[in-house]
Design a protein around this motif. Sequence first.
Motif, PDB file in Angstrom:
ATOM      1  N   ALA A 110       0.836  -1.195   0.000  1.00 13.35           N
ATOM      2  CA  ALA A 110       0.000   0.000   0.000  1.00 13.35           C
ATOM      3  C   ALA A 110       0.874   1.249   0.000  1.00 13.35           C
ATOM      4  O   ALA A 110       1.994   1.245   0.499  1.00 13.35           O
ATOM      5  N   MET A 111       0.330   2.303  -0.592  1.00 10.65           N
ATOM      6  CA  MET A 111       1.068   3.564  -0.604  1.00 10.65           C
ATOM      7  C   MET A 111       1.160   4.122   0.811  1.00 10.65           C
ATOM      8  O   MET A 111       0.219   4.009   1.585  1.00 10.65           O
ATOM      9  N   SER A 112       2.270   4.713   1.101  1.00  6.86           N
ATOM     10  CA  SER A 112       2.444   5.313   2.416  1.00  6.86           C
ATOM     11  C   SER A 112       1.619   6.590   2.520  1.00  6.86           C
ATOM     12  O   SER A 112       1.216   7.180   1.523  1.00  6.86           O
ATOM     13  N   PHE A 113       1.395   7.023   3.731  1.00  5.25           N
ATOM     14  CA  PHE A 113       0.609   8.230   3.975  1.00  5.25           C
ATOM     15  C   PHE A 113       1.271   9.442   3.344  1.00  5.25           C
ATOM     16  O   PHE A 113       0.606  10.277   2.740  1.00  5.25           O
ATOM     17  N   SER A 114       2.590   9.540   3.450  1.00  8.17           N
ATOM     18  CA  SER A 114       3.286  10.705   2.894  1.00  8.17           C
ATOM     19  C   SER A 114       3.184  10.743   1.370  1.00  8.17           C
ATOM     20  O   SER A 114       3.047  11.818   0.780  1.00  8.17           O
ATOM     21  N   THR A 115       3.211   9.603   0.720  1.00  9.27           N
ATOM     22  CA  THR A 115       3.063   9.557  -0.729  1.00  9.27           C
ATOM     23  C   THR A 115       1.665   9.996  -1.136  1.00  9.27           C
ATOM     24  O   THR A 115       1.502  10.794  -2.066  1.00  9.27           O
ATOM     25  N   MET A 116       0.659   9.503  -0.436  1.00 11.31           N
ATOM     26  CA  MET A 116      -0.710   9.897  -0.750  1.00 11.31           C
ATOM     27  C   MET A 116      -0.923  11.385  -0.490  1.00 11.31           C
ATOM     28  O   MET A 116      -1.595  12.063  -1.264  1.00 11.31           O
ATOM     29  N   ALA A 117      -0.346  11.917   0.591  1.00 18.75           N
ATOM     30  CA  ALA A 117      -0.477  13.336   0.900  1.00 18.75           C
ATOM     31  C   ALA A 117       0.200  14.184  -0.169  1.00 18.75           C
ATOM     32  O   ALA A 117      -0.337  15.229  -0.578  1.00 18.75           O
ATOM     33  N   ALA A 118       1.359  13.765  -0.648  1.00 18.37           N
ATOM     34  CA  ALA A 118       2.070  14.509  -1.689  1.00 18.37           C
ATOM     35  C   ALA A 118       1.269  14.518  -2.992  1.00 18.37           C
ATOM     36  O   ALA A 118       1.187  15.544  -3.676  1.00 18.37           O
ATOM     37  N   ILE A 119       0.671  13.404  -3.345  1.00 19.52           N
ATOM     38  CA  ILE A 119      -0.148  13.335  -4.559  1.00 19.52           C
ATOM     39  C   ILE A 119      -1.366  14.240  -4.424  1.00 19.52           C
ATOM     40  O   ILE A 119      -1.710  14.992  -5.340  1.00 19.52           O
ATOM     41  N   LEU A 120      -2.026  14.197  -3.281  1.00 23.54           N
ATOM     42  CA  LEU A 120      -3.197  15.040  -3.050  1.00 23.54           C
ATOM     43  C   LEU A 120      -2.829  16.523  -3.105  1.00 23.54           C
ATOM     44  O   LEU A 120      -3.528  17.323  -3.734  1.00 23.54           O
ATOM     45  N   LEU A 121      -1.721  16.883  -2.472  1.00 23.63           N
ATOM     46  CA  LEU A 121      -1.277  18.274  -2.485  1.00 23.63           C
ATOM     47  C   LEU A 121      -0.957  18.736  -3.900  1.00 23.63           C
ATOM     48  O   LEU A 121      -1.338  19.843  -4.311  1.00 23.63           O
ATOM     49  N   THR A 122      -0.299  17.915  -4.678  1.00 21.96           N
ATOM     50  CA  THR A 122       0.019  18.247  -6.061  1.00 21.96           C
ATOM     51  C   THR A 122      -1.253  18.449  -6.885  1.00 21.96           C
ATOM     52  O   THR A 122      -1.343  19.391  -7.678  1.00 21.96           O
ATOM     53  N   MET A 123      -2.226  17.586  -6.678  1.00 22.61           N
ATOM     54  CA  MET A 123      -3.485  17.722  -7.399  1.00 22.61           C
ATOM     55  C   MET A 123      -4.206  19.006  -7.001  1.00 22.61           C
ATOM     56  O   MET A 123      -4.769  19.696  -7.863  1.00 22.61           O
ATOM     57  N   LEU A 124      -4.208  19.349  -5.722  1.00 21.53           N
ATOM     58  CA  LEU A 124      -4.862  20.571  -5.271  1.00 21.53           C
ATOM     59  C   LEU A 124      -4.187  21.811  -5.847  1.00 21.53           C
ATOM     60  O   LEU A 124      -4.869  22.755  -6.262  1.00 21.53           O
ATOM     61  N   VAL A 125      -2.868  21.809  -5.889  1.00 22.47           N
ATOM     62  CA  VAL A 125      -2.137  22.935  -6.468  1.00 22.47           C
ATOM     63  C   VAL A 125      -2.452  23.054  -7.957  1.00 22.47           C
ATOM     64  O   VAL A 125      -2.651  24.158  -8.475  1.00 22.47           O
ATOM     65  N   ALA A 126      -2.520  21.940  -8.658  1.00 20.71           N
ATOM     66  CA  ALA A 126      -2.827  21.960 -10.089  1.00 20.71           C
ATOM     67  C   ALA A 126      -4.228  22.504 -10.338  1.00 20.71           C
ATOM     68  O   ALA A 126      -4.439  23.320 -11.242  1.00 20.71           O
ATOM     69  N   VAL A 127      -5.192  22.078  -9.532  1.00 20.88           N
ATOM     70  CA  VAL A 127      -6.562  22.570  -9.682  1.00 20.88           C
ATOM     71  C   VAL A 127      -6.618  24.060  -9.380  1.00 20.88           C
ATOM     72  O   VAL A 127      -7.268  24.825 -10.095  1.00 20.88           O
ATOM     73  N   ALA A 128      -5.936  24.507  -8.332  1.00 24.46           N
ATOM     74  CA  ALA A 128      -5.916  25.930  -7.989  1.00 24.46           C
ATOM     75  C   ALA A 128      -5.284  26.749  -9.113  1.00 24.46           C
ATOM     76  O   ALA A 128      -5.778  27.824  -9.468  1.00 24.46           O
ATOM     77  N   PHE A 129      -4.209  26.247  -9.683  1.00 21.05           N
ATOM     78  CA  PHE A 129      -3.546  26.945 -10.783  1.00 21.05           C
ATOM     79  C   PHE A 129      -4.458  27.052 -12.001  1.00 21.05           C
ATOM     80  O   PHE A 129      -4.580  28.117 -12.614  1.00 21.05           O
ATOM     81  N   LEU A 130      -5.096  25.943 -12.354  1.00 23.52           N
ATOM     82  CA  LEU A 130      -5.996  25.948 -13.515  1.00 23.52           C
ATOM     83  C   LEU A 130      -7.195  26.866 -13.284  1.00 23.52           C
ATOM     84  O   LEU A 130      -7.633  27.560 -14.199  1.00 23.52           O
ATOM     85  N   THR A 131      -7.711  26.862 -12.080  1.00 24.73           N
ATOM     86  CA  THR A 131      -8.839  27.724 -11.753  1.00 24.73           C
ATOM     87  C   THR A 131      -8.446  29.198 -11.855  1.00 24.73           C
ATOM     88  O   THR A 131      -9.195  30.029 -12.385  1.00 24.73           O
ATOM     89  N   ALA A 132      -7.259  29.525 -11.365  1.00 27.64           N
ATOM     90  CA  ALA A 132      -6.800  30.902 -11.401  1.00 27.64           C
ATOM     91  C   ALA A 132      -6.518  31.379 -12.823  1.00 27.64           C
ATOM     92  O   ALA A 132      -6.772  32.535 -13.161  1.00 27.64           O
ATOM     93  N   THR A 133      -6.020  30.511 -13.668  1.00 35.50           N
ATOM     94  CA  THR A 133      -5.695  30.913 -15.037  1.00 35.50           C
ATOM     95  C   THR A 133      -6.934  31.008 -15.929  1.00 35.50           C
ATOM     96  O   THR A 133      -6.917  31.731 -16.915  1.00 35.50           O
TER      97      THR A 133
END
Length: 60
Positions: A35-58
């Motif tokens: 199973a993926m570790s908690f830190s890996t899942m958190a990093a993926i989630l954070l990256t996705m949130l940043v990408a969504v925020a960037f796309l929304t802002a642009t």
Amino acid sequence: MCCEHLICANCAGPVSEGRCSVCRSHKEQMHRSGAMSFSTMAAILLTMLVAVAFLTATLH
């Protein structure tokens, strides 16, 4: 990654068969940490949130 395609350097058999102690220990380790570790899942989630925020802002 699964152990079905790995070949043991100790006995030259498939790790999935667990022919020697090295195979069995590596197979157990891979299945235990499969199973993926908690830190890996958190990093993926954070990256996705940043990408969504960037796309929304642009787009606005």
